[in-house]
Design a protein around this motif. Structure first.
Motif, PDB file in Angstrom:
ATOM      1  N   PRO A 194       0.822  -1.224   0.000  1.00 38.39           N
ATOM      2  CA  PRO A 194       0.000   0.000   0.000  1.00 38.39           C
ATOM      3  C   PRO A 194       0.850   1.267   0.000  1.00 38.39           C
ATOM      4  CG  PRO A 194      -0.783  -1.561   1.644  1.00 38.39           C
ATOM      5  CD  PRO A 194       0.546  -2.069   1.163  1.00 38.39           C
TER       6      PRO A 194
ATOM      7  N   VAL B 195      -3.729   7.279  -1.447  1.00 42.94           N
ATOM      8  CA  VAL B 195      -4.832   6.348  -1.695  1.00 42.94           C
ATOM      9  C   VAL B 195      -4.980   6.088  -3.181  1.00 42.94           C
ATOM     10  CG1 VAL B 195      -7.302   5.949  -1.412  1.00 42.94           C
ATOM     11  CG2 VAL B 195      -6.030   7.125   0.385  1.00 42.94           C
ATOM     12  N   ASN B 196      -4.829   7.153  -3.991  1.00 41.00           N
ATOM     13  CA  ASN B 196      -4.984   7.003  -5.444  1.00 41.00           C
ATOM     14  C   ASN B 196      -3.952   6.037  -6.017  1.00 41.00           C
ATOM     15  OD1 ASN B 196      -7.171   8.751  -5.603  1.00 41.00           O
ATOM     16  ND2 ASN B 196      -5.876  10.559  -5.942  1.00 41.00           N
TER      17      ASN B 196
ATOM     18  N   THR C  19      -2.531   3.530  -4.460  1.00 39.67           N
ATOM     19  CA  THR C  19      -2.918   2.178  -4.038  1.00 39.67           C
ATOM     20  C   THR C  19      -4.051   1.653  -4.909  1.00 39.67           C
ATOM     21  OG1 THR C  19      -2.280   2.645  -1.740  1.00 39.67           O
ATOM     22  CG2 THR C  19      -3.733   0.768  -2.113  1.00 39.67           C
ATOM     23  N   VAL C  20      -5.037   2.497  -5.150  1.00 36.13           N
ATOM     24  CA  VAL C  20      -6.194   2.116  -5.978  1.00 36.13           C
ATOM     25  C   VAL C  20      -5.748   1.776  -7.395  1.00 36.13           C
ATOM     26  CG1 VAL C  20      -8.292   2.989  -7.071  1.00 36.13           C
ATOM     27  CG2 VAL C  20      -7.906   3.362  -4.623  1.00 36.13           C
TER      28      VAL C  20
ATOM     29  N   ASN D  53      -3.746   2.462   5.228  1.00 37.54           N
ATOM     30  CA  ASN D  53      -3.688   2.816   3.814  1.00 37.54           C
ATOM     31  C   ASN D  53      -4.600   1.925   2.968  1.00 37.54           C
ATOM     32  OD1 ASN D  53      -1.781   4.853   4.286  1.00 37.54           O
ATOM     33  ND2 ASN D  53      -0.078   3.396   4.152  1.00 37.54           N
TER      34      ASN D  53
ATOM     35  N   ALA E  55      -8.660   2.763   1.035  1.00 41.21           N
ATOM     36  CA  ALA E  55      -9.083   2.366  -0.309  1.00 41.21           C
ATOM     37  C   ALA E  55     -10.325   1.483  -0.284  1.00 41.21           C
ATOM     38  CB  ALA E  55      -7.938   1.642  -1.005  1.00 41.21           C
TER      39      ALA E  55
ATOM     40  N   PHE F 251     -13.116   1.704  -3.013  1.00 40.85           N
ATOM     41  CA  PHE F 251     -12.771   1.078  -4.299  1.00 40.85           C
ATOM     42  C   PHE F 251     -12.887  -0.439  -4.194  1.00 40.85           C
ATOM     43  CE2 PHE F 251      -9.438  -0.901  -6.967  1.00 40.85           C
ATOM     44  CZ  PHE F 251      -9.968  -0.595  -8.209  1.00 40.85           C
TER      45      PHE F 251
END
Length: 451
Positions: A171, A175-176, A178-179, A202, A206, A209
């Protein structure tokens, strides 16, 4: 989930073993009487053998032949199976010499156990791998801690799990990022299973998603639950306040029927065993006195339920009693010659049966710790005091499965591992789990392993 697969695998193993036992009886009678047994002959033997079949399954259960590891390995349990069969032979001989049955034990039992051992090996080594075989499903694992890496190694090094991790995503702080990493793995590898450390902040960020992926046919599995299902212990790196709150009901003993019946079992069985154990007290007295002439008993303070101190009594197996006041973190005492035997056989624990009857301990539960050591561990190991939410026990899950038992010394790392087993028991305690611990404890004592 893989846990469901393992449960089904254990059920298949039990069903297969039963079929092997029944088929072996038919073959044995055919050899004995020179013909395929008719209905009357089979029914004449089946009732008494049915009792043995149940005993055999319990022996196999205590030997670990239905554990998750046995299911996953799909073979390679020959040593365990052979040991279980030896015990089954002994129990079978005892049963048929004591029970009023028509089968002649000296002849037929020898034939039966040779035949049943043969068919059990055929079933375990040849048939079960075919029955349980399946194509490995590609998956992605998301997280970054020691327990999660152990889970990854366990799955990927055993082809029989039916799953393989094709990518490990660490992670990101963003966040973006990780996504995007998860989305790319799903798109490129075509995975339909994501195993994620949902306790990682982390990863938790997410979660929206991951939730959306469910509607695309992607299964999201909590890594901590999968770890627990495979290793029979709680991954401490994934434990936090949320985990403790979620499992507080079990830990605080709100399962009234179980708690009442367990207390009744402690009183009845503890009392009976306590009375029986009095017969060996004179022999232990003589052995200790002849060995070094010292005190027979030692009395120690231990940490009981909810941190309340309790007093326990044991037969002395060390040169003296240091009362847990260790200099430099380690006891300077040595084990005596008699102590080696009574500790290995757990005879030194017999006086604690009266503590069980009194209600300070239980037959099954986390082993009570010495206060000086408990204070060290509470400072060094997060959530260590959770193990004090239930009564300590004479034997426990950690005593059965944790190999490195710290004795008379401060051992933070080993105790941390031991705590993961204690938390597993606290979360999953039940009559079935208690029975398994009892059977495994007896197995350890009889095999002179000690626990």
């Amino acid at each position: 989930m893989n846990q469901i697969a393992n449960t089904k695998g254990a059920s298949v193993l039990i069903a297969g073993d039963l079929i092997a036992y029944i088929f072996s009886l038919i073959v044995t009678l055919s050899v004995r009487y020179g013909r395929v047994p008719d209905q009357n002959l089979l029914l004449n033997h089946l009732p008494s053998f049915s009792v043995l079949f149940i005993v055999f399954i319990l022996v196999n259960f205590s030997a670990g032949l239905y554990d998750k590891q046995s299911v996953a390995i799909r073979g390679g349990v020959r040593s365990l199976l052979l040991k279980a069969q030896v015990i089954n032979v002994i129990l079978g001989i005892i049963f048929f010499y004591l029970a009023p049955v028509t089968i002649a034990p000296k002849a037929n039992l020898i034939i039966y156990f040779i035949v049943s051992t043969f068919f059990l090996f055929i079933w375990r080594d040849v048939m079960f791998p075919v029955v349980s075989s399946s194509k490995r499903q590609p998956a992605v694992i998301v997280g970054d801690n020691e327990d999660l890496r152990d889970l990854l190694d366990e799955i990927n090094t055993r082809s029989s799990y039916g799953m393989v991790f094709v990518e490990h995503i660490v992670p990101r702080t963003s966040v973006n990022e990780t996504v995007i990493a998860i989305a790319e793995a799903v798109r490129i590898s075509g995975v339909t299973v994501i195993v994620a450390d949902l306790h990682n902040p982390n990863v938790e960020a997410a979660m929206p998603f991951l939730y959306s992926l469910i509607f695309s046919g992607v299964q999201v599995i909590d890594a901590s639950k999968m770890y627990e299902a495979l290793f029979d212990r709680v991954p401490l790196s994934m434990v936090g306040e949320r985990w403790l709150v979620e499992n507080s009901a079990t830990a605080l003993g709100t399962r009234r029927i179980y708690d009442i019946l367990k207390r009744l079992t402690d009183v009845v069985i503890g009392g009976i065993l306590g009375i029986i154990s009095l017969t060996v007290y004179p022999f232990i007295y003589l052995a200790i006195k002849l060995d070094d002439g010292g005190a027979i008993f030692i009395h120690q303070e231990r940490v009981g339920m909810k941190g309340v101190p309790i007093k326990i009594t044991k037969f002395r197996g060390m040169t003296s009693d240091d009362k847990g006041e260790y200099a430099g973190g380690k006891s300077k005492l040595e084990i005596t010659r008699v102590g080696k035997f009574i500790r290995m056989t757990r005879i030194d624990e017999l006086p604690q049966l009266w503590s069980i009857v009194k209600g300070e301990q239980s037959l099954i539960g986390p082993r009570p710790e010495l206060p000086p050591l408990a204070r060290v561990y509470e400072n060094e190991i997060p959530y260590y005091n959770v193990r004090h939410l239930i009564k300590p026990g004479l034997s426990g899950w950690a005593q059965i499965y944790h190999e490195a038992h710290p004795h008379h010394a401060v051992a933070v790392k080993d105790t941390r591992d031991k705590l993961s087993y204690d938390l597993f028991y606290i979360k999953n305690r039940s009559f079935l789990l208690d029975l398994k611990i009892v059977l495994q404890t007896l197995k350890a004592i009889l095999s002179k392993q000690g626990v």
